[in-house]
Motif scaffolding. Structure first.
Motif, PDB file in Angstrom:
ATOM      1  N   LEU A 188       0.848  -1.182   0.000  1.00  0.00           N
ATOM      2  CA  LEU A 188       0.000   0.000   0.000  1.00  0.00           C
ATOM      3  C   LEU A 188       0.887   1.236   0.000  1.00  0.00           C
ATOM      4  O   LEU A 188       1.737   1.393   0.882  1.00  0.00           O
ATOM      5  N   ALA A 189       0.702   2.107  -0.979  1.00  0.00           N
ATOM      6  CA  ALA A 189       1.456   3.358  -1.057  1.00  0.00           C
ATOM      7  C   ALA A 189       0.575   4.485  -0.540  1.00  0.00           C
ATOM      8  O   ALA A 189      -0.487   4.757  -1.100  1.00  0.00           O
ATOM      9  N   LEU A 190       1.017   5.098   0.564  1.00  0.00           N
ATOM     10  CA  LEU A 190       0.212   6.137   1.212  1.00  0.00           C
ATOM     11  C   LEU A 190       0.898   7.490   1.178  1.00  0.00           C
ATOM     12  O   LEU A 190       2.111   7.592   1.310  1.00  0.00           O
ATOM     13  N   ASP A 191       0.077   8.517   1.044  1.00  0.00           N
ATOM     14  CA  ASP A 191       0.539   9.871   1.318  1.00  0.00           C
ATOM     15  C   ASP A 191      -0.258  10.325   2.548  1.00  0.00           C
ATOM     16  O   ASP A 191      -0.879   9.505   3.210  1.00  0.00           O
ATOM     17  N   PHE A 192      -0.219  11.580   2.854  1.00  0.00           N
ATOM     18  CA  PHE A 192      -0.953  12.051   4.029  1.00  0.00           C
ATOM     19  C   PHE A 192      -2.151  12.903   3.625  1.00  0.00           C
ATOM     20  O   PHE A 192      -2.529  13.831   4.326  1.00  0.00           O
ATOM     21  N   SER A 193      -2.756  12.562   2.512  1.00  0.00           N
ATOM     22  CA  SER A 193      -3.948  13.281   2.076  1.00  0.00           C
ATOM     23  C   SER A 193      -5.118  12.917   2.984  1.00  0.00           C
ATOM     24  O   SER A 193      -5.051  11.956   3.755  1.00  0.00           O
ATOM     25  N   GLU A 194      -6.190  13.666   2.843  1.00  0.00           N
ATOM     26  CA  GLU A 194      -7.387  13.400   3.646  1.00  0.00           C
ATOM     27  C   GLU A 194      -7.975  12.026   3.329  1.00  0.00           C
ATOM     28  O   GLU A 194      -8.653  11.428   4.144  1.00  0.00           O
ATOM     29  N   GLN A 195      -7.697  11.522   2.129  1.00  0.00           N
ATOM     30  CA  GLN A 195      -8.270  10.259   1.695  1.00  0.00           C
ATOM     31  C   GLN A 195      -7.399   9.054   2.041  1.00  0.00           C
ATOM     32  O   GLN A 195      -7.757   7.918   1.721  1.00  0.00           O
ATOM     33  N   VAL A 235       3.221  -1.302   3.916  1.00  0.00           N
ATOM     34  CA  VAL A 235       2.832   0.065   3.589  1.00  0.00           C
ATOM     35  C   VAL A 235       4.084   0.907   3.404  1.00  0.00           C
ATOM     36  O   VAL A 235       5.081   0.719   4.106  1.00  0.00           O
ATOM     37  N   VAL A 236       4.034   1.821   2.439  1.00  0.00           N
ATOM     38  CA  VAL A 236       5.167   2.691   2.156  1.00  0.00           C
ATOM     39  C   VAL A 236       4.691   4.134   2.041  1.00  0.00           C
ATOM     40  O   VAL A 236       3.606   4.412   1.524  1.00  0.00           O
ATOM     41  N   HIS A 237       5.505   5.032   2.559  1.00  0.00           N
ATOM     42  CA  HIS A 237       5.335   6.467   2.340  1.00  0.00           C
ATOM     43  C   HIS A 237       6.665   6.978   1.819  1.00  0.00           C
ATOM     44  O   HIS A 237       7.718   6.715   2.408  1.00  0.00           O
ATOM     45  N   VAL A 238       6.622   7.682   0.692  1.00  0.00           N
ATOM     46  CA  VAL A 238       7.840   8.183   0.071  1.00  0.00           C
ATOM     47  C   VAL A 238       8.008   9.661   0.412  1.00  0.00           C
ATOM     48  O   VAL A 238       7.115  10.467   0.195  1.00  0.00           O
ATOM     49  N   LEU A 239       9.171   9.961   0.975  1.00  0.00           N
ATOM     50  CA  LEU A 239       9.518  11.329   1.332  1.00  0.00           C
ATOM     51  C   LEU A 239      10.104  12.013   0.096  1.00  0.00           C
ATOM     52  O   LEU A 239      11.239  11.766  -0.270  1.00  0.00           O
ATOM     53  N   ASP A 240       9.299  12.835  -0.533  1.00  0.00           N
ATOM     54  CA  ASP A 240       9.782  13.530  -1.715  1.00  0.00           C
ATOM     55  C   ASP A 240       9.758  15.040  -1.538  1.00  0.00           C
ATOM     56  O   ASP A 240      10.093  15.779  -2.444  1.00  0.00           O
ATOM     57  N   ASN A 241       9.393  15.480  -0.337  1.00  0.00           N
ATOM     58  CA  ASN A 241       9.251  16.911  -0.118  1.00  0.00           C
ATOM     59  C   ASN A 241      10.223  17.465   0.919  1.00  0.00           C
ATOM     60  O   ASN A 241      10.143  18.638   1.263  1.00  0.00           O
ATOM     61  N   LYS A 273       8.813  -8.512  -3.298  1.00  0.00           N
ATOM     62  CA  LYS A 273       8.117  -9.518  -4.102  1.00  0.00           C
ATOM     63  C   LYS A 273       6.597  -9.413  -3.903  1.00  0.00           C
ATOM     64  O   LYS A 273       5.886 -10.422  -3.737  1.00  0.00           O
ATOM     65  N   ALA A 274       6.109  -8.174  -3.907  1.00  0.00           N
ATOM     66  CA  ALA A 274       4.676  -7.923  -3.750  1.00  0.00           C
ATOM     67  C   ALA A 274       3.928  -8.408  -4.993  1.00  0.00           C
ATOM     68  O   ALA A 274       4.419  -8.292  -6.113  1.00  0.00           O
ATOM     69  N   ASP A 275       2.742  -8.941  -4.777  1.00  0.00           N
ATOM     70  CA  ASP A 275       1.874  -9.397  -5.869  1.00  0.00           C
ATOM     71  C   ASP A 275       0.957  -8.278  -6.352  1.00  0.00           C
ATOM     72  O   ASP A 275       0.403  -8.354  -7.443  1.00  0.00           O
ATOM     73  N   LEU A 276       0.745  -7.279  -5.482  1.00  0.00           N
ATOM     74  CA  LEU A 276      -0.223  -6.231  -5.769  1.00  0.00           C
ATOM     75  C   LEU A 276       0.235  -4.934  -5.108  1.00  0.00           C
ATOM     76  O   LEU A 276       0.687  -4.939  -3.965  1.00  0.00           O
ATOM     77  N   ILE A 277       0.093  -3.841  -5.836  1.00  0.00           N
ATOM     78  CA  ILE A 277       0.338  -2.508  -5.292  1.00  0.00           C
ATOM     79  C   ILE A 277      -1.000  -1.786  -5.271  1.00  0.00           C
ATOM     80  O   ILE A 277      -1.734  -1.797  -6.266  1.00  0.00           O
ATOM     81  N   VAL A 278      -1.322  -1.150  -4.153  1.00  0.00           N
ATOM     82  CA  VAL A 278      -2.534  -0.345  -4.034  1.00  0.00           C
ATOM     83  C   VAL A 278      -2.108   1.113  -3.909  1.00  0.00           C
ATOM     84  O   VAL A 278      -1.342   1.468  -3.008  1.00  0.00           O
ATOM     85  N   VAL A 279      -2.585   1.947  -4.852  1.00  0.00           N
ATOM     86  CA  VAL A 279      -2.272   3.380  -4.849  1.00  0.00           C
ATOM     87  C   VAL A 279      -3.558   4.166  -5.014  1.00  0.00           C
ATOM     88  O   VAL A 279      -4.542   3.659  -5.541  1.00  0.00           O
ATOM     89  N   GLY A 280      -3.523   5.405  -4.610  1.00  0.00           N
ATOM     90  CA  GLY A 280      -4.655   6.303  -4.815  1.00  0.00           C
ATOM     91  C   GLY A 280      -4.493   7.032  -6.127  1.00  0.00           C
ATOM     92  O   GLY A 280      -3.377   7.318  -6.566  1.00  0.00           O
ATOM     93  N   SER A 281      -5.619   7.331  -6.768  1.00  0.00           N
ATOM     94  CA  SER A 281      -5.599   8.069  -8.026  1.00  0.00           C
ATOM     95  C   SER A 281      -6.631   9.187  -7.959  1.00  0.00           C
ATOM     96  O   SER A 281      -7.783   8.955  -7.607  1.00  0.00           O
TER      97      SER A 281
END
Length: 147
Positions: free
Chosen positions: A9-16, A37-43, A106-114
């Motif tokens: 699961l790729a998460l940001d800190f949005s309201e959703q 779960v992963v959060h990427v620090l890009d800011n 070796k994840a089988d599935l990635i869940v991201v928000g769009s």
């Protein structure tokens, strides 16, 4: 046999983010899959490190921005009762880091928000679109409605 054994699961800190996490949890329960779960620090600026781009949630740094990001991420991890060993906080480009971590785990599935943007916003690139086109596993893009 389950279709998915390991979901990232790729998460940001949005309201959703919480709604996205709930859907990923539901998928992991349905398939009996481990959930990371992963959060990427890009800011925020990445310090000079010899150990790579990943940082443990328990590691203390003298960077207030980093400590805030870690606290926010830890709050989500705790709220959804996820194992900290399956929680990844990494620096870099979200598009690249999400795919790289999925490969490493070796994840089988990635869940991201769009956000489902159109026109010029799509041409500028979205994380979900890039992950979809570069991942070596299935990707579920959950529609996020902007408030």
């Amino acid at each position: 046999m389950s279709l998915y054994r390991h979901i990232l699961l790729a998460l940001d800190f949005s309201e959703q983010a919480r709604a996205l996490a709930e859907k990923a949890l539901m998928l992991s329960r349905q398939h009996g899959a481990r959930l990371s779960v992963v959060h990427v620090l890009d800011n925020i600026a990445m310090p000079d490190t010899s150990y790579g781009t990943s940082i443990a949630l328990t590691e203390r740094r003298e960077n207030p921005e980093l400590e805030t990001e870690k606290a926010n991420f830890k709050q989500l991890v705790d709220e959804f009762k996820l194992d900290q060993e399956n929680a990844w906080l990494v620096w870099g480009n979200p598009k690249q880091e999400i795919v790289a971590l999925a490969d490493k785990l070796k994840a089988d599935l990635i869940v991201v928000g769009s956000h489902g943007r159109h026109g010029l916003q799509v041409l500028l690139g979205s994380t979900a679109n890039a992950v979809l086109h570069h991942a070596n596993c299935d990707v579920v893009a959950v529609r996020i409605r902007d408030a």
